[in-house]
Write a protein that holds these residues in place. Sequence first.
Motif, PDB file in Angstrom:
ATOM      1  N   ALA A   1       0.833  -1.208   0.000  1.00 29.71           N
ATOM      2  CA  ALA A   1       0.000   0.000   0.000  1.00 29.71           C
ATOM      3  C   ALA A   1       0.864   1.254   0.000  1.00 29.71           C
ATOM      4  O   ALA A   1       0.426   2.322  -0.436  1.00 29.71           O
ATOM      5  N   TYR A   2       2.120   1.118   0.444  1.00 29.08           N
ATOM      6  CA  TYR A   2       3.060   2.234   0.525  1.00 29.08           C
ATOM      7  C   TYR A   2       4.089   2.191  -0.601  1.00 29.08           C
ATOM      8  O   TYR A   2       4.584   3.239  -1.033  1.00 29.08           O
ATOM      9  N   ARG A   3       4.428   0.996  -1.080  1.00 29.91           N
ATOM     10  CA  ARG A   3       5.515   0.849  -2.056  1.00 29.91           C
ATOM     11  C   ARG A   3       5.075   1.037  -3.498  1.00 29.91           C
ATOM     12  O   ARG A   3       5.806   1.614  -4.311  1.00 29.91           O
ATOM     13  N   LEU A   4       3.921   0.505  -3.837  1.00 28.92           N
ATOM     14  CA  LEU A   4       3.511   0.474  -5.234  1.00 28.92           C
ATOM     15  C   LEU A   4       2.839   1.772  -5.663  1.00 28.92           C
ATOM     16  O   LEU A   4       2.235   2.471  -4.856  1.00 28.92           O
ATOM     17  N   ASP A   5       2.935   2.059  -6.943  1.00 28.44           N
ATOM     18  CA  ASP A   5       2.312   3.268  -7.498  1.00 28.44           C
ATOM     19  C   ASP A   5       0.888   2.931  -7.934  1.00 28.44           C
ATOM     20  O   ASP A   5       0.613   2.634  -9.094  1.00 28.44           O
ATOM     21  N   TRP A   6      -0.015   2.999  -6.991  1.00 30.79           N
ATOM     22  CA  TRP A   6      -1.413   2.683  -7.252  1.00 30.79           C
ATOM     23  C   TRP A   6      -2.117   3.856  -7.928  1.00 30.79           C
ATOM     24  O   TRP A   6      -1.788   5.012  -7.663  1.00 30.79           O
TER      25      TRP A   6
END
Length: 294
Positions: free
Chosen positions: A105-110
């Motif tokens: 939820a913090y690492r990926l570019d959603w």
Amino acid sequence: MRSDGDSWSIVDSVGLTALGVATFRALESSEPDALIRDDFASWFVAAAGEHHFTELLADSSSLQGIPFAGFMGVRTKFFDDFFLSAAASGVRQAVILAAGLDARAYRLDWPPDTTVFEIDQPKVLEFKGKVLAEHEARPKADRRPVAVDLRDDWPAALEAAGFDPTKPVAWSAEGLLPFLPGTAHDALFSRIDELSPPGSRVAIDSFTDSSTLQRFSAMPDKFFGTNPFGDLDVSELFYADERADPPGWLSEHGWSVQGATSLELADKYDRPFPELPEEFDDLSKRLAWVTAVK
């Protein structure tokens, strides 16, 4: 050993395996040619203060010749790519089953309108949330922790957190299935199917049978003289009772299934494993990495 209704924190039982996985992600992230980048993993290891894993993070020489951190890099990238692909296709709900210390939820570019639901034991999510808050971390999606045991009525808790069963969803079951008893394992897939409208996706890693899993967990100690999880015998946390075959079950219920072995996945990411003992190599081929679309 496991028991009905057992629970754990991040430094015992199943929780300790999540801490170990975070350690291996941190080690992979420190490599110059790392497949993944997880700057959050080392925070969790430091905050937990568990001796074996803090020592391993400071000096990983005991793992030399054991492709464990590299394996975790391959595994992590597989699920990273799964979620990014789902998001690119328009899926805006993600559910991470047994989220542990997963920081996607913090690492990926959603995409900005994505909601990421994280299901796990209350103490695990409490520890995770505290560490992230102390570091003032900000998620790149609408992150919603769902504190519930996957052996209980987790769909009700998920919907109470805002999950919409009428919209497509991407599910991940990463390093989870052996830790569920057969009844909960089979119910997991039935519930995923019930909550997934067309366009939904799921990704899992799954051994072909429980005996393969038991053999695989013993390999590092047997061939390399060390256990990456320290004094924890991970195999004692597994269930070996009868259960459905996930790829077969998904196919029978209308999902389009694709799979790969560990060695095929490593080749795909241009991260071939070093030469391994024949038995280890054979077992690596029996781990299925599965994605399915409904």
